[in-house]
Design an enzyme around this catalytic site. Structure first.
Site, PDB file in Angstrom:
ATOM      1  N   CYS A   1       0.838  -1.039   0.021  1.00 21.11           N
ATOM      2  CA  CYS A   1       0.147  -0.173   0.044  1.00 21.11           C
ATOM      3  C   CYS A   1       0.754   1.325  -0.165  1.00 21.11           C
ATOM      4  CB  CYS A   1      -1.020  -0.002   1.151  1.00 21.11           C
ATOM      5  SG  CYS A   1      -1.578  -1.393   1.416  1.00 21.11           S
TER       6      CYS A   1
ATOM      7  N   SER B   1      12.293 -12.120  -3.861  1.00 26.83           N
ATOM      8  CA  SER B   1      13.155 -11.860  -4.375  1.00 26.83           C
ATOM      9  C   SER B   1      14.428 -12.397  -3.438  1.00 26.83           C
ATOM     10  CB  SER B   1      13.498 -10.367  -4.609  1.00 26.83           C
ATOM     11  OG  SER B   1      13.936  -9.850  -3.310  1.00 26.83           O
TER      12      SER B   1
END
Length: 628
Positions: free
Chosen positions: A2, A357
């Site tokens: 967000c 990642s």
């Protein structure tokens, strides 16, 4: 994931307007394209943009407790929220959603200032306590999620991105000369400062409480630096990595992983695939320039793990991309690997909403070549002595052959004479001696003392520092300010959440407690213990191959594609970049690079990104309008 923001006209009686709150949240539409919300009280407004990842039907923000006395806006993910929720329910707290956001409210009611220490995740949030008329801000331990704020006489404001705060000012805030000086040294503006005086960044693991009359702050976590004797460290690492990956698989939207074919991303992908019943979606970007292309290794790992692999070879249009990069970073940012990160995020977003990642492995386990160069310089100083090094530096400086080799030798001799903080700064710095004379008087010689503070915090010895302590310095500096900033801004530019399993704080605490021998892999460089784990998961020839950078061919670009752009900059008679740079010396650097005398690509890119940032946020009348 967000974007959050807020403004508090504390003690003035002024009420934020809905239009102002909308203007702030609209600048961060890319961070939360699914929905937005705002809540306005007597003097404070809270705003939110949402990218739905967990609890898709509820979980709207701002969110409150049962009686509306405590409110939160939150960016991030709490991975242990189910366990926390169960404990809070046992204590009588009533929940109205299945989101991790609501856990923050009730945990704050239960624990107050102590609440962040109970969280496991990546986060930046603000809690408004209407009963106490106090605002509580906090950032995660490693600095994965950003949080900017301004604490001034007229108002207090905060946001996930700096650009969301700028519209609140009647005129652009003054540029901070020390921050710009640090940018030209490191390629980023280090926390807590920003390029605009008065606007600051919350530090990793920092909380800030704001009341009508004062502010208070503190740090709730430090990774520590005590080396411990650990029974079966290899087994413990395998357990911690697997747990860190597993708890990050909670999602109500499609997800995948970035896969470069390196040790870190391959390890993460292997552990993800272990816990999935269907093939993991993996994503890679290739380059037409062989030295920057890792697609062969990524494909090898993908075939071995049987992932659903997606890849793309790109030839970036750097001239067209530069303004978009500058707008999303908010601050001058010179890491050119932002370009491939942009494209791999773009590719992933075509298929998923969340990725994992492998970032963090180099800092935790000694993966950077510069660590070993630093240890070599320490050994050189011990062997040659200070007198021998001074003589060598003078001889190299007087050599009639001023080329890259002679320059490197002179710099090595001079760096070996420095103490660890100054030596490391010289090693990672972009504009350091003998290039500091290119900086204008406004910033020449200025600094915030960023690296000196980091070395002081880890208790570095006067002349030497261990491999472990070098990693700790990067955990406090390069990791949050460069690597994590890059991944956050480039992934969120495409409304993509990126999770970082190797930076689970329990795994970090374990890694920094390891003896250096577990991070030194003989002739193969660093990351011994992580490579040993990876070799049980993917082919050994992938694990023990030479390390490649995730970069772009800047050297050639500045002799071809970007040459005209640099010359246009130099030819701009009144460009404000030359308030901070010496025009004639910039021209000389361009000529030397184009002529092949020196390779100034990294320095020219740093200048060009600064110019583009100035164009985007300082000189243009439409500087607050999104161009991303």
């Amino acid at each position: 994931m967000c974007g959050i923001c807020g403004i508090w006209y504390r003690g003035t009686g002024k009420r934020p307007s809905p239009e102002l709150m909308t203007e702030m949240t609209d600048t961060m539409l890319h961070r939360g394209p699914d929905e937005g919300g705002q809540e306005i009280f007597s003097e404070i407004g809270l705003g939110h943009r949402r990218l739905r990842i967990i609890d898709l039907s509820t979980g709207q923000q701002p969110m409150s407790n049962e009686d509306g006395t405590v409110w939160v806006v939150f960016n991030g993910e709490i991975y242990n929220f189910k366990e926390l929720k169960a404990g809070l329910e046992n204590k009588g707290h009533v929940f109205r959603s299945n989101s991790d956001t609501e856990v923050l409210i009730h945990l704050y009611e239960e624990k107050g200032f102590e609440m962040p220490g109970h969280l496991r995740g990546m986060f930046a949030f603000a809690i408004w306590d209407d009963r106490r008329k106090k605002l509580f801000l906090c950032r995660d331990r490693l600095g994965i999620k950003p949080l900017y704020y301004y604490d001034g006489p007229e108002f207090f404001a905060f946001a996930s991105e700096l650009k969301a705060i700028l519209p609140l000012f009647r005129s652009l805030p003054e540029i901070d000369a020390e921050a710009i000086a640090d940018y030209f040294t490191f390629g980023y503006v280090p926390s807590p400062v920003t390029p605009f005086r008065g606007i600051r960044k919350l530090l990793p693991a920092e909380w800030l409480e704001v009341s009508v009359s004062h502010s208070d702050r503190g740090l709730y976590w430090d990774p520590g630096d005590e080396v411990l004797s650990i029974e079966d460290p290899a087994g413990r690492l395998a357990e911690l990595v697997d747990e860190a990956v597993r708890i990050r698989l909670v999602s109500d939207v499609p997800f995948g992983a970035f896969l470069s074919g390196g040790v870190d991303s391959s390890t993460v992908c292997a552990h993800m695939q272990r816990h999935l019943s269907a093939p993991l979606k993996t994503f890679s970007i290739g380059s037409p320039v062989e030295r920057y292309d890792e697609l062969t290794y990524a494909k090898t790992v993908a075939r071995h793990l049987k992932t659903d692999h997606h890849f793309r070879v790109v030839t970036p249009d750097a001239v067209a991309l530069l303004p978009r990069l500058a707008w999303h970073f908010d601050e001058p940012f010179a890491d050119s690997s932002a370009i491939p990160t942009w494209f791999v995020s773009e590719l992933a977003r075509e298929h998923v909403t969340m990725t994992h990642s492998g970032d963090g492995g180099d800092e935790l386990f000694g993966g950077y070549t510069r660590y070993f160069k630093e240890l070599d310089l320490q050994r050189l100083r011990t062997a040659a002595g200070d007198g021998g090094l001074r003589l060598a530096a003078v001889l190299f400086s007087r050599s009639p052959f001023r080329n890259n080799f002679i320059l490197r030798m002179e710099r090595a001799a001079n760096r070996a004479l420095l103490d660890p903080a100054d030596r490391y700064r010289a090693g990672v710095g972009i504009f350091v001696n003998p290039f500091e004379n290119i900086l204008g008087e406004k910033i020449r010689g200025k600094t915030t003392g960023f690296f000196q503070r980091a070395f002081s915090e880890i208790g570095a010895a006067p002349k030497t520092v261990s491999l472990n302590k070098l990693g700790l310095v990067d955990i406090k500096t390069y990791l949050p300010e460069d690597i994590l900033t890059k991944v956050d801004r480039m992934s969120m530019a495409h409304s993509l959440e990126s999770r970082v399993p190797l930076l689970d704080h329990k795994l970090v605490e374990f890694a920094v407690s390891l003896d250096d021998k577990w991070k030194t892999d003989g002739g193969n460089g660093g990351k011994r213990i992580l490579k040993e784990l990876a070799a049980t998961l993917v082919p050994r020839d992938v694990v023990y191959r030479p390390k490649k950078g995730f970069g772009v061919p800047l050297t050639d670009w500045f002799r071809k594609d970007l040459r005209g752009m640099m010359m246009d900059l130099h030819g701009s008679a009144n460009h404000p970049a030359f308030d901070y740079l010496e025009r004639d010396r910039v021209k000389r650097m361009i000529d030397d690079h184009v002529g092949g005398t020196f390779d100034h690509a990294e320095r020219l890119w740093t200048i060009l990104m600064f110019q583009t940032w100035m164009d985007t946020f300082v000189t243009r009348a439409h500087r607050y309008q999104g161009i991303g």
